[in-house]
Design an enzyme around this catalytic site. Structure first.
Site, PDB file in Angstrom:
ATOM      1  N   GLN A 112       0.844  -1.199   0.000  1.00  0.00           N
ATOM      2  CA  GLN A 112       0.000   0.000   0.000  1.00  0.00           C
ATOM      3  C   GLN A 112       0.878   1.248   0.000  1.00  0.00           C
ATOM      4  OE1 GLN A 112      -3.446  -0.519   3.035  1.00  0.00           O
ATOM      5  NE2 GLN A 112      -1.873  -1.980   3.621  1.00  0.00           N
ATOM      6  N   ASN A 113       2.172   1.042   0.171  1.00  0.00           N
ATOM      7  CA  ASN A 113       3.070   2.189   0.305  1.00  0.00           C
ATOM      8  C   ASN A 113       3.415   2.780  -1.053  1.00  0.00           C
ATOM      9  OD1 ASN A 113       2.973   1.461   2.934  1.00  0.00           O
ATOM     10  ND2 ASN A 113       5.002   0.545   3.010  1.00  0.00           N
ATOM     11  N   ASP A 129       6.165   4.875  -1.224  1.00  0.00           N
ATOM     12  CA  ASP A 129       7.495   5.454  -1.025  1.00  0.00           C
ATOM     13  C   ASP A 129       8.593   4.871  -1.913  1.00  0.00           C
ATOM     14  OD1 ASP A 129       8.120   2.972   0.257  1.00  0.00           O
ATOM     15  OD2 ASP A 129       7.519   3.761   2.201  1.00  0.00           O
ATOM     16  N   HIS A 156      -1.533   1.507  -4.180  1.00  0.00           N
ATOM     17  CA  HIS A 156      -1.919   2.915  -4.040  1.00  0.00           C
ATOM     18  C   HIS A 156      -1.058   3.868  -4.870  1.00  0.00           C
ATOM     19  CE1 HIS A 156      -3.963   1.865   0.072  1.00  0.00           C
ATOM     20  NE2 HIS A 156      -4.656   1.484  -0.979  1.00  0.00           N
ATOM     21  N   CYS A 204      -0.916  12.503 -16.206  1.00  0.00           N
ATOM     22  CA  CYS A 204      -1.598  13.650 -16.802  1.00  0.00           C
ATOM     23  C   CYS A 204      -3.101  13.567 -16.523  1.00  0.00           C
ATOM     24  CB  CYS A 204      -1.334  13.670 -18.308  1.00  0.00           C
ATOM     25  SG  CYS A 204      -2.196  15.027 -19.120  1.00  0.00           S
ATOM     26  N   CYS A 209       2.075  18.335 -18.312  1.00  0.00           N
ATOM     27  CA  CYS A 209       2.355  17.141 -19.119  1.00  0.00           C
ATOM     28  C   CYS A 209       3.235  17.497 -20.321  1.00  0.00           C
ATOM     29  CB  CYS A 209       1.024  16.562 -19.592  1.00  0.00           C
ATOM     30  SG  CYS A 209       1.184  15.174 -20.713  1.00  0.00           S
ATOM     31  N   SER A 269      -2.600  -1.123   9.460  1.00  0.00           N
ATOM     32  CA  SER A 269      -3.620  -1.069  10.516  1.00  0.00           C
ATOM     33  C   SER A 269      -4.906  -1.782  10.094  1.00  0.00           C
ATOM     34  CB  SER A 269      -3.923   0.390  10.866  1.00  0.00           C
ATOM     35  OG  SER A 269      -4.387   1.075   9.722  1.00  0.00           O
ATOM     36  N   GLU A 284       1.414  -3.680  16.917  1.00  0.00           N
ATOM     37  CA  GLU A 284       0.327  -3.857  17.896  1.00  0.00           C
ATOM     38  C   GLU A 284      -0.797  -4.672  17.245  1.00  0.00           C
ATOM     39  OE1 GLU A 284      -0.243   0.307  18.567  1.00  0.00           O
ATOM     40  OE2 GLU A 284      -1.534   0.528  16.821  1.00  0.00           O
TER      41      GLU A 284
HETATM   42  P1  OAD Z   1      -1.411   3.011   9.142  1.00  0.00           P
HETATM   43  O1  OAD Z   1      -0.656   4.215   9.572  1.00  0.00           O
HETATM   44  O2  OAD Z   1      -2.883   3.046   9.185  1.00  0.00           O
HETATM   45  O3  OAD Z   1      -0.946   1.758   9.990  1.00  0.00           O
HETATM   46  C1  OAD Z   1       0.405   1.464  10.205  1.00  0.00           C
HETATM   47  C2  OAD Z   1       0.488   0.175  11.010  1.00  0.00           C
HETATM   48  O4  OAD Z   1       1.865  -0.171  11.125  1.00  0.00           O
HETATM   49  C3  OAD Z   1      -0.073   0.266  12.421  1.00  0.00           C
HETATM   50  O5  OAD Z   1      -0.924  -0.845  12.653  1.00  0.00           O
HETATM   51  C4  OAD Z   1       1.169   0.193  13.312  1.00  0.00           C
HETATM   52  O6  OAD Z   1       0.935  -0.495  14.528  1.00  0.00           O
HETATM   53  C5  OAD Z   1       2.128  -0.583  12.449  1.00  0.00           C
HETATM   54  N1  OAD Z   1       3.566  -0.310  12.691  1.00  0.00           N
HETATM   55  C6  OAD Z   1       4.157   0.867  12.993  1.00  0.00           C
HETATM   56  N2  OAD Z   1       5.478   0.722  13.093  1.00  0.00           N
HETATM   57  C7  OAD Z   1       5.744  -0.581  12.829  1.00  0.00           C
HETATM   58  C8  OAD Z   1       6.946  -1.375  12.764  1.00  0.00           C
HETATM   59  N3  OAD Z   1       8.145  -0.846  12.981  1.00  0.00           N
HETATM   60  N4  OAD Z   1       6.818  -2.695  12.472  1.00  0.00           N
HETATM   61  C9  OAD Z   1       5.600  -3.239  12.245  1.00  0.00           C
HETATM   62  N5  OAD Z   1       4.454  -2.557  12.303  1.00  0.00           N
HETATM   63  C10 OAD Z   1       4.508  -1.255  12.578  1.00  0.00           C
HETATM   64  O7  OAD Z   1      -0.872   2.666   7.664  1.00  0.00           O
HETATM   65  P2  OAD Z   1      -1.531   1.733   6.538  1.00  0.00           P
HETATM   66  O8  OAD Z   1      -2.260   0.599   7.152  1.00  0.00           O
HETATM   67  O9  OAD Z   1      -0.441   1.429   5.581  1.00  0.00           O
HETATM   68  O10 OAD Z   1      -3.638   5.204   1.653  1.00  0.00           O
HETATM   69  O11 OAD Z   1      -2.543   2.728   5.887  1.00  0.00           O
HETATM   70  C11 OAD Z   1      -3.307   2.292   4.783  1.00  0.00           C
HETATM   71  C12 OAD Z   1      -3.554   3.425   3.824  1.00  0.00           C
HETATM   72  O12 OAD Z   1      -4.123   4.537   4.515  1.00  0.00           O
HETATM   73  C13 OAD Z   1      -2.296   4.022   3.194  1.00  0.00           C
HETATM   74  O13 OAD Z   1      -1.827   3.284   2.081  1.00  0.00           O
HETATM   75  C14 OAD Z   1      -2.756   5.374   2.776  1.00  0.00           C
HETATM   76  C15 OAD Z   1      -3.517   5.758   4.022  1.00  0.00           C
HETATM   77  O14 OAD Z   1      -4.502   6.721   3.844  1.00  0.00           O
HETATM   78  C16 OAD Z   1      -3.630   6.081   0.653  1.00  0.00           C
HETATM   79  O15 OAD Z   1      -2.911   7.070   0.654  1.00  0.00           O
HETATM   80  C17 OAD Z   1      -4.565   5.741  -0.451  1.00  0.00           C
HETATM   81 ZN    ZN Z   2      -1.110  14.891 -21.155  1.00  0.00          ZN
END
Ligand code: OAD
Ligand code: ZN
Length: 242
Positions: free
Chosen positions: A99-100, A102, A117, A125, A145, A187, A213
Protein backbone atom coordinates in the site's frame (compact mmCIF):
# COMPACT_ATOMS: atom_id res chain seq x y z
CA UNK A 1 1.75 -19.88 16.56
CA UNK A 2 5.29 -18.78 17.06
CA UNK A 3 7.94 -17.16 14.91
CA UNK A 4 9.61 -20.56 14.59
CA UNK A 5 6.42 -22.06 13.18
CA UNK A 6 6.09 -19.19 10.71
CA UNK A 7 9.68 -19.76 9.66
CA UNK A 8 8.93 -23.41 8.93
CA UNK A 9 5.83 -22.54 6.89
CA UNK A 10 7.74 -19.84 5.03
CA UNK A 11 10.49 -22.09 3.71
CA UNK A 12 7.95 -24.69 2.61
CA UNK A 13 5.74 -22.16 0.81
CA UNK A 14 5.32 -22.50 -2.95
CA UNK A 15 3.72 -19.12 -3.48
CA UNK A 16 4.13 -16.48 -0.82
CA UNK A 17 2.19 -13.23 -0.92
CA UNK A 18 3.27 -10.40 1.36
CA UNK A 19 1.08 -7.35 1.90
CA UNK A 20 2.79 -4.34 3.43
CA UNK A 21 1.60 -1.06 4.89
CA UNK A 22 3.20 2.05 6.32
CA UNK A 23 4.59 0.11 9.32
CA UNK A 24 7.28 -1.59 7.22
CA UNK A 25 8.75 1.82 6.34
CA UNK A 26 8.41 3.29 9.85
CA UNK A 27 11.90 2.18 10.84
CA UNK A 28 13.25 3.99 7.76
CA UNK A 29 11.79 7.22 9.10
CA UNK A 30 8.69 7.38 6.89
CA UNK A 31 5.73 8.63 8.97
CA UNK A 32 2.78 6.24 9.23
CA UNK A 33 -0.78 7.51 8.80
CA UNK A 34 -2.67 6.67 11.97
CA UNK A 35 -0.29 5.98 14.83
CA UNK A 36 1.50 8.50 17.00
CA UNK A 37 2.93 11.21 14.73
CA UNK A 38 0.83 9.80 11.90
CA UNK A 39 0.20 11.97 8.82
CA UNK A 40 -3.58 11.89 9.23
CA UNK A 41 -3.19 13.15 12.80
CA UNK A 42 -1.36 16.23 11.51
CA UNK A 43 -3.29 16.86 8.29
CA UNK A 44 -6.85 16.39 7.12
CA UNK A 45 -6.92 13.82 4.34
CA UNK A 46 -9.97 15.52 2.79
CA UNK A 47 -7.92 18.70 2.25
CA UNK A 48 -4.97 16.96 0.63
CA UNK A 49 -5.69 13.48 -0.66
CA UNK A 50 -9.01 13.56 -2.49
CA UNK A 51 -9.95 14.42 -6.10
CA UNK A 52 -12.09 17.26 -4.71
CA UNK A 53 -9.12 18.76 -2.87
CA UNK A 54 -7.06 18.66 -6.09
CA UNK A 55 -9.86 20.25 -8.11
CA UNK A 56 -10.21 22.99 -5.48
CA UNK A 57 -6.56 23.75 -4.85
CA UNK A 58 -4.04 21.79 -6.96
CA UNK A 59 -1.16 23.94 -5.72
CA UNK A 60 -1.82 23.00 -2.10
CA UNK A 61 -2.07 19.31 -2.97
CA UNK A 62 1.16 19.48 -4.97
CA UNK A 63 2.82 21.29 -2.05
CA UNK A 64 1.88 18.37 0.19
CA UNK A 65 3.24 15.79 -2.26
CA UNK A 66 6.42 17.80 -2.92
CA UNK A 67 6.93 17.91 0.85
CA UNK A 68 6.48 14.15 1.11
CA UNK A 69 8.94 13.59 -1.77
CA UNK A 70 11.53 15.74 0.00
CA UNK A 71 10.92 13.91 3.27
CA UNK A 72 11.28 10.45 1.73
CA UNK A 73 14.00 10.99 -0.93
CA UNK A 74 16.94 10.78 1.50
CA UNK A 75 15.57 7.74 3.36
CA UNK A 76 16.86 4.21 2.89
CA UNK A 77 15.22 0.80 3.11
CA UNK A 78 15.51 -0.86 6.53
CA UNK A 79 16.32 -4.49 7.43
CA UNK A 80 12.62 -5.41 6.97
CA UNK A 81 12.62 -4.29 3.32
CA UNK A 82 15.95 -6.04 2.70
CA UNK A 83 14.74 -9.27 4.31
CA UNK A 84 11.72 -9.33 1.99
CA UNK A 85 13.97 -8.85 -1.04
CA UNK A 86 16.09 -11.76 0.14
CA UNK A 87 13.03 -13.95 0.76
CA UNK A 88 11.93 -13.23 -2.83
CA UNK A 89 15.24 -14.61 -4.08
CA UNK A 90 14.81 -17.83 -2.08
CA UNK A 91 11.10 -18.68 -2.60
CA UNK A 92 9.84 -20.28 -5.83
CA UNK A 93 7.03 -17.76 -6.33
CA UNK A 94 6.76 -14.50 -4.44
CA UNK A 95 4.42 -11.54 -4.85
CA UNK A 96 4.77 -8.34 -2.86
CA UNK A 97 1.62 -6.24 -2.62
CA UNK A 98 2.22 -2.87 -1.01
CA UNK A 99 0.00 0.00 0.00
CA UNK A 100 3.07 2.19 0.30
CA UNK A 101 3.95 4.78 -2.29
CA UNK A 102 7.50 5.45 -1.03
CA UNK A 103 9.35 3.15 -3.45
CA UNK A 104 11.51 1.64 -0.68
CA UNK A 105 10.75 -2.00 -1.59
CA UNK A 106 12.22 -1.44 -5.05
CA UNK A 107 15.22 0.36 -3.55
CA UNK A 108 15.79 -2.70 -1.34
CA UNK A 109 15.86 -5.02 -4.36
CA UNK A 110 12.33 -6.47 -4.44
CA UNK A 111 11.15 -6.96 -8.02
CA UNK A 112 7.69 -8.54 -8.19
CA UNK A 113 5.85 -5.59 -6.61
CA UNK A 114 2.21 -4.59 -6.95
CA UNK A 115 1.76 -0.98 -5.84
CA UNK A 116 -1.90 -0.79 -4.83
CA UNK A 117 -1.92 2.92 -4.04
CA UNK A 118 0.45 4.15 -6.74
CA UNK A 119 3.89 5.68 -6.42
CA UNK A 120 5.08 9.00 -5.04
CA UNK A 121 7.74 9.22 -7.76
CA UNK A 122 5.29 8.94 -10.64
CA UNK A 123 3.09 11.63 -12.17
CA UNK A 124 0.01 11.24 -14.35
CA UNK A 125 -1.60 13.65 -16.80
CA UNK A 126 -5.10 14.73 -15.82
CA UNK A 127 -6.07 14.81 -19.51
CA UNK A 128 -4.17 12.22 -21.59
CA UNK A 129 -3.35 10.01 -18.55
CA UNK A 130 0.28 9.56 -19.64
CA UNK A 131 2.10 8.25 -16.58
CA UNK A 132 5.82 8.63 -16.05
CA UNK A 133 8.46 8.56 -13.38
CA UNK A 134 9.70 11.99 -12.36
CA UNK A 135 12.33 12.23 -9.66
CA UNK A 136 12.91 15.99 -9.91
CA UNK A 137 12.60 17.91 -6.66
CA UNK A 138 10.73 19.97 -6.07
CA UNK A 139 8.39 19.63 -9.00
CA UNK A 140 6.97 22.94 -10.25
CA UNK A 141 4.05 24.29 -8.20
CA UNK A 142 1.74 23.16 -11.00
CA UNK A 143 3.64 20.64 -13.15
CA UNK A 144 2.44 20.08 -16.72
CA UNK A 145 2.36 17.14 -19.12
CA UNK A 146 5.15 16.89 -21.71
CA UNK A 147 2.81 15.45 -24.31
CA UNK A 148 -0.24 17.69 -24.04
CA UNK A 149 0.62 20.49 -21.60
CA UNK A 150 -2.24 19.71 -19.20
CA UNK A 151 -1.91 19.64 -15.43
CA UNK A 152 -0.12 16.63 -13.94
CA UNK A 153 -1.27 14.96 -10.74
CA UNK A 154 0.55 12.57 -8.41
CA UNK A 155 0.13 8.95 -9.58
CA UNK A 156 -1.38 7.94 -6.26
CA UNK A 157 -4.80 6.71 -5.25
CA UNK A 158 -6.77 9.27 -3.28
CA UNK A 159 -9.68 8.75 -0.89
CA UNK A 160 -12.85 8.20 -2.87
CA UNK A 161 -10.98 6.85 -5.91
CA UNK A 162 -11.04 3.33 -7.29
CA UNK A 163 -7.87 1.31 -7.46
CA UNK A 164 -6.69 0.63 -11.01
CA UNK A 165 -8.52 -2.54 -12.12
CA UNK A 166 -5.35 -4.02 -13.65
CA UNK A 167 -3.49 -3.57 -10.39
CA UNK A 168 -6.33 -4.88 -8.26
CA UNK A 169 -6.78 -7.94 -10.48
CA UNK A 170 -3.09 -8.75 -10.28
CA UNK A 171 -3.31 -8.56 -6.48
CA UNK A 172 -6.36 -10.82 -6.29
CA UNK A 173 -4.82 -13.30 -8.74
CA UNK A 174 -1.83 -13.62 -6.43
CA UNK A 175 -4.00 -13.89 -3.34
CA UNK A 176 -6.11 -16.63 -4.86
CA UNK A 177 -3.12 -18.77 -5.76
CA UNK A 178 -0.85 -18.36 -2.73
CA UNK A 179 -0.40 -20.92 0.02
CA UNK A 180 0.99 -18.43 2.56
CA UNK A 181 0.20 -14.77 3.04
CA UNK A 182 2.00 -12.48 5.47
CA UNK A 183 0.45 -9.09 6.26
CA UNK A 184 2.98 -6.61 7.63
CA UNK A 185 2.67 -3.17 9.23
CA UNK A 186 -0.83 -2.18 8.22
CA UNK A 187 -3.62 -1.07 10.52
CA UNK A 188 -6.23 -2.84 8.37
CA UNK A 189 -8.46 0.21 8.06
CA UNK A 190 -8.39 0.90 4.32
CA UNK A 191 -10.18 -1.39 1.86
CA UNK A 192 -9.69 -3.39 -0.24
CA UNK A 193 -6.21 -4.07 1.17
CA UNK A 194 -7.58 -4.58 4.69
CA UNK A 195 -9.46 -7.74 3.78
CA UNK A 196 -6.85 -9.31 1.50
CA UNK A 197 -5.41 -11.51 4.25
CA UNK A 198 -8.87 -12.88 5.02
CA UNK A 199 -9.43 -13.47 1.32
CA UNK A 200 -6.22 -15.51 1.13
CA UNK A 201 -7.36 -17.52 4.14
CA UNK A 202 -10.74 -18.19 2.53
CA UNK A 203 -8.89 -19.48 -0.50
CA UNK A 204 -7.09 -21.97 1.69
CA UNK A 205 -3.82 -20.17 2.41
CA UNK A 206 -2.27 -19.81 5.82
CA UNK A 207 -2.40 -16.17 6.90
CA UNK A 208 0.08 -14.49 9.22
CA UNK A 209 0.50 -10.96 10.51
CA UNK A 210 3.51 -9.02 11.74
CA UNK A 211 2.60 -5.73 13.41
CA UNK A 212 3.73 -3.53 16.25
CA UNK A 213 0.33 -3.86 17.90
CA UNK A 214 -2.80 -6.00 17.47
CA UNK A 215 -5.11 -5.12 14.56
CA UNK A 216 -8.81 -5.89 13.94
CA UNK A 217 -7.62 -9.01 12.07
CA UNK A 218 -5.09 -10.38 14.55
CA UNK A 219 -7.47 -12.97 15.99
CA UNK A 220 -8.57 -14.18 12.57
CA UNK A 221 -5.11 -14.88 11.20
CA UNK A 222 -3.39 -18.19 11.93
CA UNK A 223 -0.29 -16.46 13.24
CA UNK A 224 0.06 -12.99 14.75
CA UNK A 225 3.50 -11.77 15.73
CA UNK A 226 3.82 -8.52 17.62
CA UNK A 227 6.93 -6.43 17.13
CA UNK A 228 8.91 -4.32 14.68
CA UNK A 229 9.06 -5.71 11.17
CA UNK A 230 12.67 -4.53 10.83
CA UNK A 231 13.59 -6.84 13.70
CA UNK A 232 11.29 -9.80 13.00
CA UNK A 233 11.72 -10.23 9.24
CA UNK A 234 15.51 -10.68 9.35
CA UNK A 235 14.96 -13.45 11.93
CA UNK A 236 12.93 -15.38 9.35
CA UNK A 237 16.02 -15.56 7.18
CA UNK A 238 18.30 -17.44 9.51
CA UNK A 239 17.44 -21.10 9.37
CA UNK A 240 18.61 -22.00 12.84
CA UNK A 241 16.11 -22.14 15.70
CA UNK A 242 15.84 -19.09 17.97
P1 OAD B 1 -1.41 3.01 9.14
O1 OAD B 1 -0.66 4.21 9.57
O2 OAD B 1 -2.88 3.05 9.19
O3 OAD B 1 -0.95 1.76 9.99
C1 OAD B 1 0.40 1.46 10.21
C2 OAD B 1 0.49 0.18 11.01
O4 OAD B 1 1.86 -0.17 11.12
C3 OAD B 1 -0.07 0.27 12.42
O5 OAD B 1 -0.92 -0.85 12.65
C4 OAD B 1 1.17 0.19 13.31
O6 OAD B 1 0.94 -0.49 14.53
C5 OAD B 1 2.13 -0.58 12.45
N1 OAD B 1 3.57 -0.31 12.69
C6 OAD B 1 4.16 0.87 12.99
N2 OAD B 1 5.48 0.72 13.09
C7 OAD B 1 5.74 -0.58 12.83
C8 OAD B 1 6.95 -1.37 12.76
N3 OAD B 1 8.15 -0.85 12.98
N4 OAD B 1 6.82 -2.70 12.47
C9 OAD B 1 5.60 -3.24 12.24
N5 OAD B 1 4.45 -2.56 12.30
C10 OAD B 1 4.51 -1.26 12.58
O7 OAD B 1 -0.87 2.67 7.66
P2 OAD B 1 -1.53 1.73 6.54
O8 OAD B 1 -2.26 0.60 7.15
O9 OAD B 1 -0.44 1.43 5.58
O10 OAD B 1 -3.64 5.20 1.65
O11 OAD B 1 -2.54 2.73 5.89
C11 OAD B 1 -3.31 2.29 4.78
C12 OAD B 1 -3.55 3.42 3.82
O12 OAD B 1 -4.12 4.54 4.51
C13 OAD B 1 -2.30 4.02 3.19
O13 OAD B 1 -1.83 3.28 2.08
C14 OAD B 1 -2.76 5.37 2.78
C15 OAD B 1 -3.52 5.76 4.02
O14 OAD B 1 -4.50 6.72 3.84
C16 OAD B 1 -3.63 6.08 0.65
O15 OAD B 1 -2.91 7.07 0.65
C17 OAD B 1 -4.57 5.74 -0.45
ZN1 ZN C 1 -1.11 14.89 -21.16
Amino acid sequence: MSLQELKEKLWKAKHLVVLTGAGISAESGVPTFRGEGGLWKQFRAVDLATPEAFARDPELVWEFYNWRRELIAPLSPNPGHFALAEIERRIPHFTLITQNIDGLHKKAGSTNIIELHGNLWKVRCTRCETTSEDLSMPLPKLPSCRSCGSLLRPHVVWFGEMLEPKVLNAAFDAISSCDLMIVIGTSGTVQPAASMGIQAKRNGALAAEINLEPTPYSDVYDISILGKSGEILPKLLCRKEE
